[in-house]
Design a protein around this motif. Structure first.
Motif, PDB file in Angstrom:
ATOM      1  N   THR A 302       4.502   2.880   1.419  1.00 15.31           N
ATOM      2  CA  THR A 302       5.216   1.778   1.897  1.00 15.31           C
ATOM      3  C   THR A 302       4.080   1.318   3.000  1.00 15.31           C
ATOM      4  N   TRP A 303       4.371  -0.408   1.938  1.00 13.04           N
ATOM      5  CA  TRP A 303       4.039  -1.024   1.766  1.00 13.04           C
ATOM      6  C   TRP A 303       4.325  -2.646   2.578  1.00 13.04           C
ATOM      7  N   THR A 304       4.582  -3.226   4.355  1.00 14.53           N
ATOM      8  CA  THR A 304       5.044  -3.792   5.176  1.00 14.53           C
ATOM      9  C   THR A 304       3.867  -4.592   5.947  1.00 14.53           C
ATOM     10  N   TYR A 305       4.407  -5.772   5.757  1.00 14.74           N
ATOM     11  CA  TYR A 305       3.504  -6.879   6.104  1.00 14.74           C
ATOM     12  C   TYR A 305       1.760  -6.866   6.384  1.00 14.74           C
ATOM     13  N   ASN A 306       1.500  -7.002   4.704  1.00 15.42           N
ATOM     14  CA  ASN A 306       0.120  -6.912   4.324  1.00 15.42           C
ATOM     15  C   ASN A 306      -0.019  -8.358   3.644  1.00 15.42           C
ATOM     16  N   THR A 307      -1.658  -9.270   3.945  1.00 18.59           N
ATOM     17  CA  THR A 307      -1.620 -10.173   3.300  1.00 18.59           C
ATOM     18  C   THR A 307      -2.972 -10.034   1.810  1.00 18.59           C
TER      19      THR A 307
END
Length: 413
Positions: A302-307
């Protein structure tokens, strides 16, 4: 010196035992301090006035709950503590519950292993035994670990349970933090950089952080300019969490991914495929992928709020495999991505993810056109600045959005 610490046994009032009665059950725990110094001797008593010379000798004296304080300076003289068919373990941690930490926050101990040859076997500068738990390392540095003609060496080979806080592995020919087999633990505010395998055999086996065991929590860690990947959890048997971690400038010749999350190569996946968590992380200027699902035979993360910024083979690559028994690559269908930000390069590839699982990202918000002017800075070199006094990540403006940006609220900053 030695000191005594009392523990109050807390007993619920409803079972009718008074406080006085409870105190009669108090346990008195004996905790000792030992000291290691570059000017010490292993024939000493291990006090501050008469310190040991080595971690091995301090471990011999210490027991569960004790602390080994390491005075500042550079430690270069080591003996091999133990060996097996493949490895020489310079420091073999075989006791649980001991803390190894810098004596002073103003004088960091540096362990330089450049005198230890890897001609005959791999080197593990520190190995945490599979039966060991609750070991802690705080505020030390490891450098100079050699690989020779071996496939790989390791600064820390973790097969038990360990917590690392403000530990740095730099300028080695070896993996920094290598959790393997059933290794578990936590890395907090740790750095791994300039760890580069010098040969064709080792360049692709030298990661900053490797999570290949039963699950690791990484928070506020940085990995840069390592010859393989920044963070790698290939063949992991447990779920790993990456929280506020940075991976950048992986361009020294190996796989060169920022976050390689998942995959089993030719190995057999576990019965329950772990799902990892990647949140508030940054991946920038890597020669391969920024965030990579790496052929996972199921949901990788689960990939969240990454840059992600300027990753040459794609900022987010969600490549999966059909199943654990059918190793055929497919565009990812099971990943979950929300509130992520990608700029400069391919935002996302190998993705066939249902819209409900991939919403509110910079690449699929209507009417968005991102440009350089959306960011306060695009200077990736800011990321390797010195940490704060408490080991906090440095203050940067790189990839921070300006207040007028249409994508404000996305990404890790």
């Amino acid at each position: 010196m030695n000191f005594f610490r009392c523990k109050l046994l807390l007993i619920p009032a409803f079972i009718g035992i008074s406080l006085v009665s409870a105190l009669s059950f108090s346990a008195t725990a004996h905790a000792a301090n030992f000291y290691v110094s570059t000017t010490g001797k292993d024939s000493n008593s291990g006090t501050l006035a008469s310190p040991f010379a080595s971690i091995s000798r301090a471990q011999q004296a210490a027991n569960y709950g004790d602390t080994v304080y390491i005075l500042g300076g550079t430690y270069r003289d080591f003996r091999i503590a133990s060996s097996d068919a493949n490895y020489n373990y310079v420091n073999d941690i075989i006791k649980s519950g001991i803390t190894y930490r810098a004596y002073s926050s103003n004088d960091t101990p540096i362990f330089d292993f450049s005198k230890i040859s890897a001609a005959s076997k791999r080197v593990a500068a520190f190995r945490i035994n599979p039966k060991v738990s609750n070991v802690t390392f705080l505020s030390i540095q490891v450098t100079g670990v050699k690989v020779g003609n071996q496939k790989q060496s390791e600064c820390f080979r973790i097969e038990g349970n360990t917590t690392f806080n403000q530990v740095v592995c730099h300028d080695n020919e070896a993996n920094g933090f290598y959790f393997v087999n059933h290794g578990t633990g936590t890395c907090i505010k740790c750095d791994a950089y300039n760890n580069i395998g010098p040969t064709k055999n080792s360049i692709g086996n030298t990661d900053g952080f490797g999570a290949h065991g039963d699950g690791v929590n990484f928070s506020y860690c940085r990995s840069w300019h390592n010859s393989d990947d920044g963070f790698d959890c290939l063949t992991s048997k447990g779920s790993n969490t990456f929280d506020h971690c940075w991976a950048f400038n992986m361009n020294a010749g190996g796989d060169s991914n920022g976050f390689k999350i998942g995959g089993y190569a030719n190995g057999t996946p576990p019965n329950k495929i772990p799902i990892h968590t990647v949140k508030y992380c940054l991946s920038a200027n890597n020669n391969a992928h920024g965030f990579y699902a790496n052929h996972q035979p199921g949901q990788s993360a689960t990939w969240t709020y990454n840059t992600a910024y300027n990753n040459k083979q794609g900022n987010f690559d969600m490549l999966e495999r059909i199943s654990p028994t059918k190793a055929v690559d497919i565009p990812g269908t099971r990943e979950i991505l929300h509130f992520n930000l990608a700029y400069d390069g391919v935002s996302i590839k190998d993705s066939n993810i249902p819209s409900a699982n991939i919403s509110n990202n910079s690449w699929n918000k209507n009417g968005i056109n991102i440009s350089d002017s959306d960011f306060q800075s695009l200077d990736v070199n800011q990321l390797s600045k010195a940490r704060g006094a408490d080991g906090d990540l440095p203050t940067v403006t790189f990839m921070h959005l300006v207040k007028s940006s249409d994508v404000l609220g996305l990404g890790c900053f």
